[in-house]
Design a protein around this motif. Structure first.
Motif, PDB file in Angstrom:
ATOM      1  N   GLN A  53      45.630  46.092  35.994  1.00 14.18           N
ATOM      2  CA  GLN A  53      45.269  47.314  35.659  1.00 14.18           C
ATOM      3  C   GLN A  53      46.208  48.195  36.740  1.00 14.18           C
ATOM      4  N   SER A  56      52.403  47.430  34.886  1.00 14.50           N
ATOM      5  CA  SER A  56      53.020  47.123  33.488  1.00 14.50           C
ATOM      6  C   SER A  56      53.327  45.821  33.171  1.00 14.50           C
ATOM      7  N   LEU A 123      48.963  50.254  32.962  1.00  9.84           N
ATOM      8  CA  LEU A 123      48.082  49.466  32.002  1.00  9.84           C
ATOM      9  C   LEU A 123      46.435  49.878  32.413  1.00  9.84           C
ATOM     10  N   ASP A 127      43.643  48.659  27.303  1.00 12.47           N
ATOM     11  CA  ASP A 127      44.849  48.175  26.736  1.00 12.47           C
ATOM     12  C   ASP A 127      44.520  46.371  26.234  1.00 12.47           C
ATOM     13  N   GLN A 128      43.346  45.920  26.589  1.00 10.70           N
ATOM     14  CA  GLN A 128      43.191  44.402  26.659  1.00 10.70           C
ATOM     15  C   GLN A 128      42.711  44.136  25.447  1.00 10.70           C
ATOM     16  N   ILE A 156      43.846  42.346  30.990  1.00  4.53           N
ATOM     17  CA  ILE A 156      43.952  43.033  31.977  1.00  4.53           C
ATOM     18  C   ILE A 156      42.902  42.833  33.127  1.00  4.53           C
TER      19      ILE A 156
END
Length: 222
Positions: A53, A56, A123, A127-128, A156
């Protein structure tokens, strides 16, 4: 694995739209056709990736096909997230980027290359999920569409934070340790301090009478 979609003739603009929104039944039929080794096609992506997290991640992709490209191949790269029919988050031709990924997506790819990298910056926990690369291209047989079935599942993780003691706390701990006795014995530092005090007192005792005598003689002489 990838899916094949094919349309030829007619209005190309309408064909592009149909390629992006064909129903599941048609897509599955295309997948069956793609299993023929003589007409191999597909989109390759890593099955799983992990990112930290705030950091990138790069999702590499490549695609292959048996058809001869048209004079103007009009190759386009799209990305979806969450599931196979999920929302589009990127469109290489229009520069579209999903609101959630504003200023966080970078596609490294140039036509007519058949491989590239999608980079996700900064991140976030949300985004997971899964990411699916989709390719549209114009061939001499008409427009073709390929998309990864499994996609890439992104995990993540949270970074490990280390907390250090402040200098004042560390100094205090060292000082306290220096005053503690070890197995009932006197601390060497305390012994040295006592010896120094004894030497100073002895010196004072010897010097004081001499100083008094010198003062007495000086006054008597005057």
């Amino acid at each position: 694995m990838a899916l094949l979609l094919s349309l030829s003739g007619g209005n190309q603009a309408m064909a592009w739209i149909l390629l992006l929104h064909l129903p599941t039944a048609c897509l599955q039929a295309g997948n069956s056709a793609g299993s023929n080794r003589l007409n191999a096609f597909g989109v390759n992506q890593p099955a799983n990736l992990s990112g930290v997290q705030g950091g990138s991640i790069e999702i590499p992709f490549s695609f292959y096909f048996p058809w001869e490209l048209a004079e103007d191949p009009q190759m386009r790269i799209f990305w979806r997230w969450k599931h196979f029919h999920g929302e589009f988050i990127y469109n290489s031709s229009s520069g579209f980027i999903h609101e959630h990924f504003k200023n966080r997506l970078i596609l490294t790819w140039t036509q007519p290359q058949t491989s590239g990298v999608l980079r996700i910056l900064d991140l976030k926990e949300k985004d997971q999920t899964g990411y699916f690369c989709r390719v549209l291209l114009n061939t001499r047989e008409g427009m073709k569409g390929l998309q990864s079935i499994a996609g890439t599942q992104l995990t993540i993780t949270h970074g490990i934070s280390t907390t250090m003691q402040s200098p004042s706390i560390i100094t205090s701990a060292v000082t306290t340790a220096g005053l503690e006795d070890t197995e009932g014995q006197r601390n060497p530092s305390l012994v040295n301090l006592g010896a120094m005090v004894g030497v100073v007192l002895a010196t004072a005792v010897l010097i004081t009478p001499i100083c008094v005598l010198m003062i007495f003689l000086w006054r008597k002489k005057r």
